[in-house]
Design an enzyme around this catalytic site. Structure first.
Site, PDB file in Angstrom:
ATOM      1  N   HIS A 209       0.790  -1.240   0.000  1.00 60.62           N
ATOM      2  CA  HIS A 209       0.000   0.000   0.000  1.00 60.62           C
ATOM      3  C   HIS A 209       0.817   1.282   0.000  1.00 60.62           C
ATOM      4  CE1 HIS A 209       1.137   0.213   4.197  1.00 60.62           C
ATOM      5  NE2 HIS A 209       0.567   1.389   4.296  1.00 60.62           N
TER       6      HIS A 209
HETATM    7  N1  UDP Z   1      -3.883  -4.512   8.933  1.00 64.35           N
HETATM    8  C1  UDP Z   1      -5.165  -5.026   9.146  1.00 64.35           C
HETATM    9  N2  UDP Z   1      -5.903  -5.388   8.051  1.00 64.35           N
HETATM   10  C2  UDP Z   1      -5.429  -5.285   6.769  1.00 64.35           C
HETATM   11  C3  UDP Z   1      -4.121  -4.781   6.574  1.00 64.35           C
HETATM   12  C4  UDP Z   1      -3.368  -4.391   7.684  1.00 64.35           C
HETATM   13  O1  UDP Z   1      -5.598  -5.149  10.284  1.00 64.35           O
HETATM   14  O2  UDP Z   1      -6.157  -5.617   5.842  1.00 64.35           O
HETATM   15  C5  UDP Z   1      -3.103  -4.110  10.106  1.00 64.35           C
HETATM   16  C6  UDP Z   1      -1.761  -4.760  10.206  1.00 64.35           C
HETATM   17  O3  UDP Z   1      -1.843  -5.975  10.881  1.00 64.35           O
HETATM   18  C7  UDP Z   1      -0.952  -3.739  10.980  1.00 64.35           C
HETATM   19  C8  UDP Z   1      -1.539  -2.441  10.534  1.00 64.35           C
HETATM   20  O4  UDP Z   1      -2.820  -2.741   9.981  1.00 64.35           O
HETATM   21  O5  UDP Z   1      -1.180  -3.863  12.362  1.00 64.35           O
HETATM   22  C9  UDP Z   1      -0.621  -1.857   9.512  1.00 64.35           C
HETATM   23  O6  UDP Z   1      -1.244  -0.897   8.798  1.00 64.35           O
HETATM   24  P1  UDP Z   1      -0.710  -0.367   7.424  1.00 64.35           P
HETATM   25  O7  UDP Z   1      -0.021  -1.459   6.715  1.00 64.35           O
HETATM   26  O8  UDP Z   1      -1.876   0.301   6.794  1.00 64.35           O
HETATM   27  O9  UDP Z   1       0.280   0.787   7.871  1.00 64.35           O
HETATM   28  P2  UDP Z   1       1.782   0.909   8.295  1.00 64.35           P
HETATM   29  O10 UDP Z   1       2.074  -0.059   9.385  1.00 64.35           O
HETATM   30  O11 UDP Z   1       2.618   0.694   7.085  1.00 64.35           O
HETATM   31  O12 UDP Z   1       1.888   2.316   8.772  1.00 64.35           O
END
Ligand code: UDP
Length: 360
Positions: A206
């Site tokens: 993403h």
């Molecule tokens: N996550 C979730 N469902 C999804 C995708 C991600 O619950 O379909 C959770 C994942 O387990 C993690 C968090 O969302 O805890 C991460 O979010 P994201 O990847 O959007 O952001 P980043 O961590 O890169 O800031």
């Protein structure tokens, strides 16, 4: 003590769930929650509030689907209004989103103390909006809660010992969340039954640096299709941003695509995966919490200790490198016994430090 918490995006809901549970144990701490609205649809927002039992936000600013400038500007204005009304002792922000920098800036300008959870992280890539947000937020924060020793060291290198603020190694609130919700996710989640695969790799994608660059996105799609066809089935909960970019670019991703899932489903998907492959920050750590090797489709990571310990590998957006590292990590037996993220004590450490500093 009155804490005003700003949340707006999926990872912040998960982090706030852990900290709100801890805050609720303290009768002398009140929490006011402001949801900026950055993530707003059911799969990206509502499900986290209902299943993780995060207290209902006291304010929802409903700001989303705008460019960086308009989004951050409107959040700044909206948050300032709430701060003037609520007069909290401290504003608490998480991570590196537009909601994070807007909250920190709004509070600092009207002399409300700022606590930054996930302070000190650096990718050293200033083209990432997240890097800009986290550096600026750190600089105006009064309490910098670092999830790792690397984060503490990063701040020291930037001279934070000469700035009037407190740098505290708290551990990572995501580990608190993972530990707590893993205790109930198996009972609540039905995702494994619905995907019906014995062996699969879990993939998420993403980040703007991948989705907004057609060359990188094409190379990644090509690697994922080849892996899914020849090495191991891939399950991919598709972020709405990636979905729209794939459509615009007419790229055909031929893996098992599902809608974004709630946290219970996510935990179960990680627990049972053969391998995790991602460009998410949170997923890299969660792979480690659940003892899975991870392949990271980025050129840098803020979570360098995972690389140093051999449980994560950076592959950028290079098709051949992604395929080769996938195969290698799929077969690798790693050691996951080290304590890199504080072993589930971060929320408690944060509340106790704030109480000590502010409950006079
Ligand atoms: N996550 C979730 N469902 C999804 C995708 C991600 O619950 O379909 C959770 C994942 O387990 C993690 C968090 O969302 O805890 C991460 O979010 P994201 O990847 O959007 O952001 P980043 O961590 O890169 O800031």
């Amino acid at each position: 003590m009155k804490i005003l918490t700003i949340i707006g995006a999926r990872p912040q809901f998960i982090k706030a769930a852990a900290l709100s549970r801890e805050i609720a144990k303290h009768d002398d701490v009140e929490e006011i929650i402001v949801h900026t609205g950055q993530h707003f649809d059911a799969n990206m927002s509502e499900i986290f509030f209902s299943e993780m039992e995060i207290p209902k936000p006291n304010y929802n600013l409903g700001i989303h689907s705008l460019g960086h400038g308009a989004m951050t500007g409107r959040m700044l204005e909206g948050i300032e209004e709430v701060l003037l009304k609520e007069k909290p002792d401290v504003l608490l922000v998480y991570g590196d989103t537009n909601s994070t920098i807007a909250g920190a800036l709004a509070a600092k300008k009207i002399h409300i103390k700022v606590a930054h959870v996930e302070a000190g992280l650096r990718s050293y890539n200033m083209d990432m909006p997240e890097e800009v947000n986290r550096i600026l937020t750190d600089r105006i924060s009064d309490f910098l809660f670092c999830p790792t020793q690397t984060a503490v060291d990063n701040l020291r290198k930037e001279g934070y010992q000469n700035i009037n603020c407190q740098v505290i190694k708290s551990g990572d609130v995501m580990q608190d969340a993972a530990a707590f919700y893993a205790g109930i996710s198996a009972e609540k989640s039905t995702v494994l039954k619905s995907i019906g695969l014995d062996q699969y790799a879990l993939v998420t994608l993403h980040r703007a640096e991948n989705t907004d660059d057609i060359g990188r996105l094409t190379a990644i799609v090509s690697a994922l299709n080849a892996i899914h066809e020849k090495i191991c089935p891939i399950v991919l909960p598709l972020h709405p941003r990636t979905k729209s970019k794939l459509e615009t670019a007419h790229l055909n991703l031929k893996v098992k695509i599902i809608d974004p899932v709630g946290y219970f489903d996510m935990i179960e998907l990680i627990k049972h995966a053969a391998l995790v492959m991602t460009d998410s920050g949170g997923l890299q750590k969660e792979a480690f919490f659940f003892k899975k090797n991870c392949v990271t489709m980025r050129d840098q990571t803020e979570w360098v200790e995972l690389i140093e310990n051999g449980v994560n590998v950076l592959v950028g957006a290079d098709t051949e490198k992604i395929k080769a590292s996938f195969q290698q990590m799929l077969n690798k037996a790693s050691d996951f016994s080290m304590d890199l993220y504080g072993n589930g004590q971060a929320s408690n450490n944060i509340i106790m430090a704030l109480k000590k500093a502010l409950n006079s």
